[in-house]
Design a protein around this motif. Structure first.
Motif, PDB file in Angstrom:
ATOM      1  N   GLY A  50      38.017  47.721  49.203  1.00 43.65           N
ATOM      2  CA  GLY A  50      38.782  47.142  50.290  1.00 43.65           C
ATOM      3  C   GLY A  50      38.687  45.628  50.324  1.00 43.65           C
ATOM      4  N   GLU A  51      39.435  45.030  51.247  1.00 41.86           N
ATOM      5  CA  GLU A  51      39.500  43.580  51.358  1.00 41.86           C
ATOM      6  C   GLU A  51      38.199  42.963  51.863  1.00 41.86           C
ATOM      7  OE1 GLU A  51      41.971  41.317  50.479  1.00 41.86           O
ATOM      8  OE2 GLU A  51      42.591  43.113  49.382  1.00 41.86           O
ATOM      9  N   GLY A  52      37.313  43.791  52.405  1.00 41.57           N
ATOM     10  CA  GLY A  52      36.046  43.258  52.891  1.00 41.57           C
ATOM     11  C   GLY A  52      35.108  42.826  51.792  1.00 41.57           C
ATOM     12  N   PHE A  53      35.328  43.356  50.572  1.00 43.59           N
ATOM     13  CA  PHE A  53      34.424  43.102  49.454  1.00 43.59           C
ATOM     14  C   PHE A  53      35.171  42.448  48.286  1.00 43.59           C
ATOM     15  CE2 PHE A  53      32.710  46.789  51.766  1.00 43.59           C
ATOM     16  CZ  PHE A  53      31.439  46.316  52.077  1.00 43.59           C
ATOM     17  N   ASP A  54      34.409  42.076  47.260  1.00 45.92           N
ATOM     18  CA  ASP A  54      34.977  41.330  46.132  1.00 45.92           C
ATOM     19  C   ASP A  54      35.227  42.161  44.885  1.00 45.92           C
ATOM     20  OD1 ASP A  54      35.101  38.688  47.257  1.00 45.92           O
ATOM     21  OD2 ASP A  54      32.917  38.573  47.099  1.00 45.92           O
ATOM     22  N   ALA A  55      34.786  43.420  44.849  1.00 43.02           N
ATOM     23  CA  ALA A  55      34.852  44.185  43.604  1.00 43.02           C
ATOM     24  C   ALA A  55      36.281  44.329  43.091  1.00 43.02           C
ATOM     25  CB  ALA A  55      34.218  45.562  43.793  1.00 43.02           C
ATOM     26  N   ASP A  56      37.185  44.764  43.948  1.00 43.72           N
ATOM     27  CA  ASP A  56      38.573  44.937  43.513  1.00 43.72           C
ATOM     28  C   ASP A  56      39.214  43.596  43.178  1.00 43.72           C
ATOM     29  OD1 ASP A  56      41.013  46.671  43.204  1.00 43.72           O
ATOM     30  OD2 ASP A  56      41.733  45.338  44.790  1.00 43.72           O
ATOM     31  N   ARG A  57      38.859  42.584  43.928  1.00 45.95           N
ATOM     32  CA  ARG A  57      39.401  41.245  43.680  1.00 45.95           C
ATOM     33  C   ARG A  57      38.964  40.754  42.297  1.00 45.95           C
ATOM     34  NH1 ARG A  57      37.908  39.854  48.054  1.00 45.95           N
ATOM     35  NH2 ARG A  57      39.812  40.163  49.239  1.00 45.95           N
ATOM     36  N   LEU A  58      37.701  40.961  41.942  1.00 45.83           N
ATOM     37  CA  LEU A  58      37.223  40.558  40.623  1.00 45.83           C
ATOM     38  C   LEU A  58      37.895  41.375  39.532  1.00 45.83           C
ATOM     39  CD1 LEU A  58      35.416  39.039  38.670  1.00 45.83           C
ATOM     40  CD2 LEU A  58      33.542  40.615  39.243  1.00 45.83           C
ATOM     41  N   SER A  59      38.088  42.661  39.780  1.00 49.99           N
ATOM     42  CA  SER A  59      38.774  43.503  38.803  1.00 49.99           C
ATOM     43  C   SER A  59      40.193  43.004  38.552  1.00 49.99           C
ATOM     44  CB  SER A  59      38.789  44.952  39.297  1.00 49.99           C
ATOM     45  OG  SER A  59      39.418  45.793  38.360  1.00 49.99           O
ATOM     46  N   ARG A  60      40.890  42.648  39.615  1.00 52.14           N
ATOM     47  CA  ARG A  60      42.255  42.145  39.460  1.00 52.14           C
ATOM     48  C   ARG A  60      42.268  40.804  38.752  1.00 52.14           C
ATOM     49  NH1 ARG A  60      44.314  41.070  44.388  1.00 52.14           N
ATOM     50  NH2 ARG A  60      42.593  41.856  45.661  1.00 52.14           N
ATOM     51  N   LEU A  61      41.297  39.943  39.064  1.00 50.68           N
ATOM     52  CA  LEU A  61      41.206  38.668  38.343  1.00 50.68           C
ATOM     53  C   LEU A  61      41.056  38.915  36.855  1.00 50.68           C
ATOM     54  CD1 LEU A  61      40.578  35.455  38.408  1.00 50.68           C
ATOM     55  CD2 LEU A  61      38.218  36.237  38.114  1.00 50.68           C
ATOM     56  N   SER A  62      40.130  39.807  36.485  1.00 49.53           N
ATOM     57  CA  SER A  62      39.867  40.104  35.082  1.00 49.53           C
ATOM     58  C   SER A  62      41.122  40.629  34.387  1.00 49.53           C
ATOM     59  CB  SER A  62      38.730  41.122  34.983  1.00 49.53           C
ATOM     60  OG  SER A  62      38.411  41.414  33.652  1.00 49.53           O
ATOM     61  N   ASP A  63      41.800  41.580  35.029  1.00 48.02           N
ATOM     62  CA  ASP A  63      43.014  42.150  34.438  1.00 48.02           C
ATOM     63  C   ASP A  63      44.121  41.108  34.326  1.00 48.02           C
ATOM     64  OD1 ASP A  63      41.743  44.576  34.302  1.00 48.02           O
ATOM     65  OD2 ASP A  63      42.790  45.467  36.008  1.00 48.02           O
ATOM     66  N   ASN A  64      44.324  40.324  35.372  1.00 49.73           N
ATOM     67  CA  ASN A  64      45.414  39.356  35.371  1.00 49.73           C
ATOM     68  C   ASN A  64      45.209  38.263  34.335  1.00 49.73           C
ATOM     69  OD1 ASN A  64      46.652  40.742  37.445  1.00 49.73           O
ATOM     70  ND2 ASN A  64      45.947  39.374  39.070  1.00 49.73           N
ATOM     71  N   VAL A  65      43.977  37.744  34.256  1.00 55.10           N
ATOM     72  CA  VAL A  65      43.697  36.698  33.269  1.00 55.10           C
ATOM     73  C   VAL A  65      43.874  37.249  31.856  1.00 55.10           C
ATOM     74  CG1 VAL A  65      41.889  35.236  32.290  1.00 55.10           C
ATOM     75  CG2 VAL A  65      42.217  35.325  34.768  1.00 55.10           C
ATOM     76  N   SER A  66      43.411  38.481  31.623  1.00 55.57           N
ATOM     77  CA  SER A  66      43.554  39.094  30.300  1.00 55.57           C
ATOM     78  C   SER A  66      45.023  39.278  29.930  1.00 55.57           C
ATOM     79  CB  SER A  66      42.844  40.451  30.260  1.00 55.57           C
ATOM     80  OG  SER A  66      41.467  40.302  30.461  1.00 55.57           O
ATOM     81  N   ASN A  67      45.795  39.819  30.855  1.00 51.64           N
ATOM     82  CA  ASN A  67      47.210  40.054  30.580  1.00 51.64           C
ATOM     83  C   ASN A  67      47.957  38.753  30.311  1.00 51.64           C
ATOM     84  OD1 ASN A  67      47.064  42.854  30.842  1.00 51.64           O
ATOM     85  ND2 ASN A  67      47.461  42.808  33.037  1.00 51.64           N
ATOM     86  N   LEU A  68      47.674  37.731  31.103  1.00 49.80           N
ATOM     87  CA  LEU A  68      48.344  36.451  30.923  1.00 49.80           C
ATOM     88  C   LEU A  68      47.952  35.784  29.603  1.00 49.80           C
ATOM     89  CD1 LEU A  68      47.952  35.213  34.589  1.00 49.80           C
ATOM     90  CD2 LEU A  68      50.146  35.589  33.430  1.00 49.80           C
ATOM     91  N   ALA A  69      46.663  35.858  29.266  1.00 52.41           N
ATOM     92  CA  ALA A  69      46.215  35.254  28.007  1.00 52.41           C
ATOM     93  C   ALA A  69      46.836  35.959  26.810  1.00 52.41           C
ATOM     94  CB  ALA A  69      44.690  35.294  27.920  1.00 52.41           C
ATOM     95  N   LEU A  70      46.910  37.285  26.866  1.00 51.48           N
ATOM     96  CA  LEU A  70      47.536  38.030  25.777  1.00 51.48           C
ATOM     97  C   LEU A  70      49.036  37.755  25.710  1.00 51.48           C
ATOM     98  CD1 LEU A  70      45.679  41.454  26.056  1.00 51.48           C
ATOM     99  CD2 LEU A  70      45.605  39.885  24.114  1.00 51.48           C
ATOM    100  N   ALA A  71      49.679  37.637  26.873  1.00 51.14           N
ATOM    101  CA  ALA A  71      51.110  37.327  26.888  1.00 51.14           C
ATOM    102  C   ALA A  71      51.369  35.984  26.226  1.00 51.14           C
ATOM    103  CB  ALA A  71      51.624  37.327  28.324  1.00 51.14           C
TER     104      ALA A  71
END
Length: 346
Positions: A50-71
């Motif tokens: 949930g928005e109260g914690f950072d776990a999902d936010r960090l996961s999305r950061l990791s995925d987004n940076v990876s996808n953008l770098a590969l693109a």
């Protein structure tokens, strides 16, 4: 996207401190406020993401940076690299939004503890970010000063892991957590241009991990006790494979390192190979193999393990096993990322 965006704060009161909740901890229905939370191994509490914690936010950061770098890598379009650099600056560099380089408050348990050593494993999501920074480097979207600051940030995180009581407790774990500790501190240290730390960790792996965590038949006994034993066995072997890949950077061959009795990565992979297409003979607990279980996730983790092994051992038989599972996996970012490199490797 930043750690300061969460709606809750860690015990420190500092929004810059990463804060997450243990995945398998749930409110106690017998208590008015649910605390202290109780453990249901293998069953993830959605509150963690949930928005109260950072776990999902960090996961999305990791995925987004990876996808953008590969693109950017595949298209040459600088806009992808620029966006990835922007996300990296926000999380790691900008004074108003950056994360403090520690995981002191990771995997907290409401009513029990403000943070746990086990939370260090949340840091595995930084690995794709580091790899993406390497892909982005030729584009120069991150300045030399920013690159040095990123190296310093990860060096500080590695130092915290090595010297804090939390880090030392995690290093002493005799299951997947100890192995992931080795992988993370080696990865962070190499990026921070401190290869001597990675060399020490990897060279001691046979004594500190193989001799204590590998059974004679190749199994990882601590992982076989879990309710997701298939998942944790493969996930841990994948981490060892990634650590072996880092060993190549410092002139060490962990792939083919065995104890005198033959225990090593190859034997442990052989143990898992016996169950390819024969998951019904897996006699250990695994929720994915129960009615309504997530078979797609179980196949995805096996795909990754065998593809990593195929690259590390230059063995097409492992690669073929990875491709076997890939043919059964749907909707997987991991499949997308790895399959492109797999195609180039063949």
């Amino acid at each position: 996207m930043s750690v300061v965006d969460k709606t809750k704060s860690a015990l420190s009161g500092d929004k810059h401190d990463y804060y997450s909740m243990g995945p398998y901890w749930w409110p106690d229905p017998s208590k008015p406020n649910g605390e202290p939370y109780i453990r249901r191994d293998g069953v993830v509490n959605p509150e963690r993401n949930g928005e109260g914690f950072d776990a999902d936010r960090l996961s999305r950061l990791s995925d987004n940076v990876s996808n953008l770098a590969l693109a950017h890598f595949y298209t040459g379009d600088l806009r992808y690299a620029q966006k990835a650099a922007q996300l990296i600056r926000v999380w790691f560099l900008d004074a108003d939004t950056k994360m403090n380089p520690n995981l002191s408050y990771a995997q907290a348990i409401p009513g029990v503890t403000a943070g746990r050593a086990e939370g260090i494993i949340d840091g595995h999501r930084f690995i794709p970010v580091i790899e993406s920074i390497g892909l982005l480097a030729p584009s120069a979207v991150l300045s030399q000063t920013e690159m040095r600051d990123l190296e310093r940030w990860f060096g500080d995180l590695a130092l915290w892991m090595a010297t804090s009581p939390t880090g030392q407790e995690e290093r002493a774990k005799s299951n997947n957590h100890g192995i992931f500790y080795d992988l993370l501190i080696a990865q962070f240290s190499l990026f921070a241009r401190q290869p001597q730390i990675a060399t020490q960790v990897i060279s001691s792996f046979p004594e500190t991990r193989m001799s204590r965590q590998f059974s004679a038949d190749g199994s990882l006994p601590e992982e076989l006790t879990r309710t997701r034993s298939w998942h944790y066995s493969h996930w841990t072997l994948g981490a060892i494979g990634k650590l072996a890949g880092l060993g190549e950077c410092v002139g060490l061959d962990l792939w083919r390192t065995n104890l005198p009795d033959g225990r090593g990565l190859a034997r442990s992979l052989s143990f898992m190979t016996k169950y390819v297409a024969r998951e019904n003979t897996w006699t250990f607990p695994e929720t994915a193999f129960q009615p309504g279980g997530n078979l797609n996730s179980a196949r995805e983790i096996a795909m990754e393990t065998f593809w990593i092994a195929g690259w590390g051992f230059s063995d097409r038989s492992y690669s073929a096993l990875g491709s076997f599972y890939s043919s059964q996996v749907t909707g997987s970012d991991v499949k997308f990322w790895l399959s492109s490199f797999q195609s180039n490797a063949q």
